[in-house]
Enzyme design. Structure first.
Site, PDB file in Angstrom:
ATOM      1  N   GLU A 100     -52.822  59.825  84.653  1.00  0.00           N
ATOM      2  CA  GLU A 100     -51.713  59.808  86.009  1.00  0.00           C
ATOM      3  C   GLU A 100     -50.638  60.530  85.829  1.00  0.00           C
ATOM      4  O   GLU A 100     -49.768  60.859  86.828  1.00  0.00           O
ATOM      5  CB  GLU A 100     -51.754  58.499  86.625  1.00  0.00           C
ATOM      6  CG  GLU A 100     -53.169  57.740  86.952  1.00  0.00           C
ATOM      7  CD  GLU A 100     -54.103  58.689  88.136  1.00  0.00           C
ATOM      8  OE1 GLU A 100     -53.401  59.292  88.533  1.00  0.00           O
ATOM      9  OE2 GLU A 100     -55.174  58.477  87.878  1.00  0.00           O
ATOM     10  N   HIS A 103     -50.361  64.063  86.293  1.00  0.00           N
ATOM     11  CA  HIS A 103     -50.034  64.369  87.660  1.00  0.00           C
ATOM     12  C   HIS A 103     -48.792  64.306  88.031  1.00  0.00           C
ATOM     13  O   HIS A 103     -48.057  65.356  88.737  1.00  0.00           O
ATOM     14  CB  HIS A 103     -50.787  63.490  88.568  1.00  0.00           C
ATOM     15  CG  HIS A 103     -52.470  63.581  88.592  1.00  0.00           C
ATOM     16  ND1 HIS A 103     -53.012  64.799  88.880  1.00  0.00           N
ATOM     17  CD2 HIS A 103     -53.359  62.830  88.496  1.00  0.00           C
ATOM     18  CE1 HIS A 103     -54.227  64.716  88.622  1.00  0.00           C
ATOM     19  NE2 HIS A 103     -54.485  63.513  88.506  1.00  0.00           N
ATOM     20  N   HIS A 107     -46.387  67.517  89.220  1.00  0.00           N
ATOM     21  CA  HIS A 107     -45.367  67.524  90.525  1.00  0.00           C
ATOM     22  C   HIS A 107     -44.059  68.013  90.005  1.00  0.00           C
ATOM     23  O   HIS A 107     -43.451  68.698  90.830  1.00  0.00           O
ATOM     24  CB  HIS A 107     -45.543  66.176  91.054  1.00  0.00           C
ATOM     25  CG  HIS A 107     -44.766  65.882  92.207  1.00  0.00           C
ATOM     26  ND1 HIS A 107     -44.224  64.812  92.914  1.00  0.00           N
ATOM     27  CD2 HIS A 107     -44.516  66.913  93.275  1.00  0.00           C
ATOM     28  CE1 HIS A 107     -43.526  65.049  93.985  1.00  0.00           C
ATOM     29  NE2 HIS A 107     -43.937  66.444  94.067  1.00  0.00           N
TER      30      HIS A 107
END
Length: 234
Positions: A100, A103, A107
């Site tokens: 996670e 991610h 970003h």
């Protein structure tokens, strides 16, 4: 309607494969949840360290309810870890937490595939629920009234379905890249032992396969209905 019957057979087969992969994923996570981390770090601590190591200080790591509900929210910049992952100190928790954070790093670095997927979210949220009904409705209307309005309604449904299929395939590089970032960090920073690393790697591989099955299912559905629409014109 023969087309609808065939569609249900296709969806049933895809659902079975999806169920098998999902069950295997749950078994893998249960197995690797028993492999305790030698460094004693929880999923939250793993996530916070990975973010800091990548120079990201504006993302918060929080706990959310549920099982396998872990996700990164780019809108409020939060890494959301399920309660088990957030608190536990094992190979499965390390894998999910690092994934996670992968991610979050995507970003921060404006990873192109993630940006494309984010741009498609509002489109897919509107079109995905009605695409199948537009295709079926268009075919029924076409059968009743001949080629004309029904055909164009079905085409609109296929276009909507195409957005969902594109979304599923763009999701693949996003998920695989996040896993690769996670595993590379776990290894290069010596966060896990070789045994713990193997568990983390295997768990993330099975998680990625759920997205692969979803993408294949979306494509199969699109091709099936495209054949029904365009094949029916011959």
């Amino acid at each position: 309607m023969n087309g609808l019957f065939g569609y249900y057979i296709l969806i049933g087969a895809i659902a079975l494969v999806s169920w098998l992969v999902s069950n295997q994923l749950k078994r893998k996570f249960a197995m690797y949840s028993k492999v305790q981390l030698r460094n004693g770090m929880s999923g939250r601590e793993i996530a916070e360290k990975m973010l800091a190591d990548n120079g990201i200080y504006d993302v918060e790591v929080i706990s959310v309810r549920g099982q396998l509900t872990d996700h990164y929210n780019p809108k409020n910049k939060t890494v959301n870890l399920s309660e088990a992952v957030y608190h536990q100190r094992n190979a499965a928790a390390a894998a999910v937490a690092a994934h996670e954070c992968g991610h979050a790093i995507q970003h921060a670095q404006a990873y192109s595939a993630l940006e494309m997927r984010s741009a498609l979210v509002p489109v897919v949220s509107v079109t995905s629920g009605m695409s199948q009904w537009l295709v079926i409705g268009g075919l029924v209307l076409g059968a009743a009234a001949g080629v004309g309005l029904g055909y164009y309604v079905a085409i609109a449904g296929l276009i909507f379905m195409g957005f969902a299929t594109l979304f599923s395939f763009i999701t693949l590089p996003v998920e695989y890249d996040a896993s690769n970032r996670a595993l590379a960090w776990l290894k290069t920073k010596n966060m896990v032992t070789p045994e713990e690393y193997k568990g983390s790697e295997d768990a993330l591989k099975w998680a990625a396969r759920t997205y692969l099955v979803a993408a294949i299912g979306a494509l199969a559905s699109l091709l099936y209905w495209a054949f029904q629409v365009f094949g029916g014109r011959d």
